[in-house]
Each structure stands twice: as structure tokens, then as C-alpha cells.
Design an enzyme around this catalytic site. Structure first.
Site, PDB file in Angstrom:
ATOM      1  N   SER A 190      -5.244  33.255 -50.941  1.00 16.62           N
ATOM      2  CA  SER A 190      -4.417  34.216 -50.524  1.00 16.62           C
ATOM      3  C   SER A 190      -5.071  35.365 -49.771  1.00 16.62           C
ATOM      4  O   SER A 190      -6.131  35.408 -49.905  1.00 16.62           O
ATOM      5  CB  SER A 190      -3.529  34.627 -51.686  1.00 16.62           C
ATOM      6  N   ASP A 216     -14.212  28.701 -60.045  1.00 13.68           N
ATOM      7  CA  ASP A 216     -14.375  29.719 -60.594  1.00 13.68           C
ATOM      8  C   ASP A 216     -15.690  30.331 -60.143  1.00 13.68           C
ATOM      9  O   ASP A 216     -16.777  29.876 -60.705  1.00 13.68           O
ATOM     10  CB  ASP A 216     -14.310  29.528 -62.124  1.00 13.68           C
ATOM     11  N   VAL A 217     -15.867  31.547 -59.584  1.00 15.41           N
ATOM     12  CA  VAL A 217     -17.276  31.781 -59.185  1.00 15.41           C
ATOM     13  C   VAL A 217     -18.085  32.406 -60.124  1.00 15.41           C
ATOM     14  O   VAL A 217     -19.614  32.616 -59.897  1.00 15.41           O
ATOM     15  CB  VAL A 217     -17.281  32.980 -58.041  1.00 15.41           C
ATOM     16  N   SER A 272     -15.705  46.739 -50.824  1.00 10.32           N
ATOM     17  CA  SER A 272     -14.570  47.615 -50.869  1.00 10.32           C
ATOM     18  C   SER A 272     -14.875  49.227 -50.516  1.00 10.32           C
ATOM     19  O   SER A 272     -16.063  49.475 -50.708  1.00 10.32           O
ATOM     20  CB  SER A 272     -13.909  47.505 -52.055  1.00 10.32           C
ATOM     21  N   TYR A 279     -14.961  48.530 -61.107  1.00 11.29           N
ATOM     22  CA  TYR A 279     -14.802  47.859 -59.827  1.00 11.29           C
ATOM     23  C   TYR A 279     -15.680  48.578 -58.871  1.00 11.29           C
ATOM     24  O   TYR A 279     -16.240  47.790 -57.919  1.00 11.29           O
ATOM     25  CB  TYR A 279     -13.121  48.339 -59.255  1.00 11.29           C
ATOM     26  N   THR A 338      -2.026  42.924 -49.613  1.00  9.95           N
ATOM     27  CA  THR A 338      -2.124  41.583 -50.207  1.00  9.95           C
ATOM     28  C   THR A 338      -1.307  41.474 -51.410  1.00  9.95           C
ATOM     29  O   THR A 338      -0.389  42.329 -51.745  1.00  9.95           O
ATOM     30  CB  THR A 338      -3.682  41.623 -50.683  1.00  9.95           C
TER      31      THR A 338
END
Length: 258
Positions: free
Chosen positions: A15, A57-58, A149, A162, A197
Site C-alpha cells: 500500500s 517481516d523486516v 521522513s 520515529y 496514505t
């Protein structure tokens, strides 16, 4: 770099930005390994673009390795996009001042494991596979793009985990690109701003919230579209002189404290 008759891996591809990248890479002639935890969406996208789905799953190095092997069995692996990631929002200390309400160490660790360590694991395993490719006219054997980001630079209140994870992705861009140069592999990072998103949900309330967020963007005053980010990702992959760079794609936004 020509991606015709090559394979590519996109993590978080089911996605959002990852899906947009997968579609663009397929349009350029690559067979894309759609690596994600969302089986239904991932398989549907793989069927749509003529790729293959890999449950990844990383944080599971064996699953990362399996995705790399799946790609190399199809064709030479020449492109990787690391888009898998999660967000988290929690202040470092709680409002009541107790340690119990302080930022969850488990959550902080999980964000780092997925966003930073998972990204690096795919880079090291994919680059090892790329090292065996025949170089093109520029001596290039492959290219990798990591998604960071703007929170790496403009982290807001509650974004310690994050921002730390995405700051790590930014920070490793140059040294890893330097590591990979001897093998003829380029690596760059794209840092998205506010992008439309599924994370924002659906419906009238979600649309109103997104419109409000868009007002803080310098220009154009809206959220970015996944395909706009994918366009830059593909440019980083295919432009032979683009290497070791971090590119913000954010409409000029500079995030406020909150």
C-alpha cells in the site's frame, strides 16, 4: 540504469508509497517482489503488476533473505526500495511524571528494529546479491533507495522513536553508499513529508483532517501523493549520477513542534 529484464524488491509494497513504487518499477520492465506482511493486498498487487509476493517481516532476517533469493531466482536483482516502516507517538515523560507513564522502551525498540535495523538488513543482504551482477556501461550493478521522513530533521513532540529511526536512515546514507561504491552499487534516501496514505483512514472526517494538515505545507497546500514520491524514488534508482544523497519531497514543509 536500465531495469528491463531485472528483478526488484520493494518492502512495505502492499500500500501507499511502496505500492506506487512497485507499479512504477514494473512499468519500467522489472519483475517486482512485493514484500509485505499484508498478504491479501500484497498478492493482489503482485498479480496486477506481474510480480511475486513475499511475506516479509523486516525484523526477521530469514524472511528478508528469502525475498532476496526469490528476486535473484527471477532475474538479476538491480533495484531495491525500503519502504516498510511504522510510526509511533508518545512523549518522553508522562504528564503525571511517573516512570510508568514515560515513553515505552518496548515501543521505542520496536520502531528502531523495523524502521532502521530492518532497512539495513535488507540493504546488506540485497547489496550482497547485487555484487554478483554484471556491471552496466557505468560499472553499476544495482541501486537502492531507502525511505526516511522529514521527521528525521523536523521531529515533533512525541516523535522521539520515529525521528530517531528515520534519522538513523538518513545518517547511514553516506557511509553505506561509500561502502557500496567499490561494488558499483548506488544508495540514496528519499525523505517524504506529509503523504496521503491509508495511515490517515478513510471517510469524511479523515478527508477533513488531511485537508487541515495540508494547510501547513508551503506549496502546494495539500498532502503529497504516493506517486509523486515514487517518481523521485525511481529517479534515484535510474539516474546513474545520483548517489549518496538525501532528497526531501515535502512541498517545502518544515514541521512545527506540534
Amino acid at each position: 540504469m536500465d531495469l528491463t529484464s531485472s528483478s526488484a524488491i520493494v518492502t512495505g509494497a502492499a500500500s501507499g508509497i511502496g505500492a506506487a513504487c512497485a507499479r512504477r518499477l514494473a512499468a519500467l520492465g522489472a519483475t517486482v517482489v512485493v514484500a509485505d506482511l499484508q498478504t491479501d493486498k500484497g498478492e493482489a498487487l503482485a498479480e496486477e503488476i506481474g510480480g511475486v509476493f513475499a511475506l516479509v517481516d523486516v525484523t526477521d532476517t530469514e524472511q528478508v533473505g528469502a525475498a532476496v533469493r526469490a528476486a535473484t531466482e527471477i532475474a538479476p536483482l538491480r533495484a531495491v526500495v525500503n519502504s516498510a516502516g511504522i510510526g509511533w507517538a508518545q512523549r518522553t515523560i508522562g504528564r503525571d511524571g511517573t516512570l510508568e507513564s514515560a515513553h515505552s522502551l518496548e515501543a521505542f525498540t520496536k520502531v528502531i528494529q523495523i524502521n532502521l535495523i530492518g532497512t539495513f538488513d535488507m540493504v546488506r543482504q540485497a547489496a550482497t546479491a547485487m555484487n554478483g551482477n554484471e556491471p552496466d556501461a557505468d560499472g553499476c550493478r544495482g541501486a537502492i533507495v531507502n525511505l526516511a521522513s522529514v521527521a528525521a530533521f523536523d521531529g515533533q513532540i512525541g516523535q522521539a522513536a520515529y525521528s530517531a529511526s528515520k534519522g538513523g536512515v538518513v545518517g547511514m546514507t553516506l557511509p553505506v553508499a561509500r561502502d557500496l561504491a567499490a561494488a558499483g552499487i548506488r544508495l540514496s534516501t528519499v525523505a517524504p513529508g506529509l503523504v496521503d496514505t491509508p495511515i490517515y483512514g478513510e471517510g469524511e472526517q479523515a478527508e477533513a483532517f488531511k485537508a487541515k494538515l495540508g494547510e501547513s505545507v508551503l506549496f502546494p497546500k495539500r498532502l503529497g501523493r504516493p506517486d509523486e514520491l515514487a517518481s523521485m524514488v525511481v529517479e534515484c534508482l535510474t539516474n546513474p549520477y545520483l548517489n549518496a544523497e538525501v532528497v526531501r519531497v515535502d512541498g517545502g514543509i518544515r514541521m512545527p513542534p506540534k
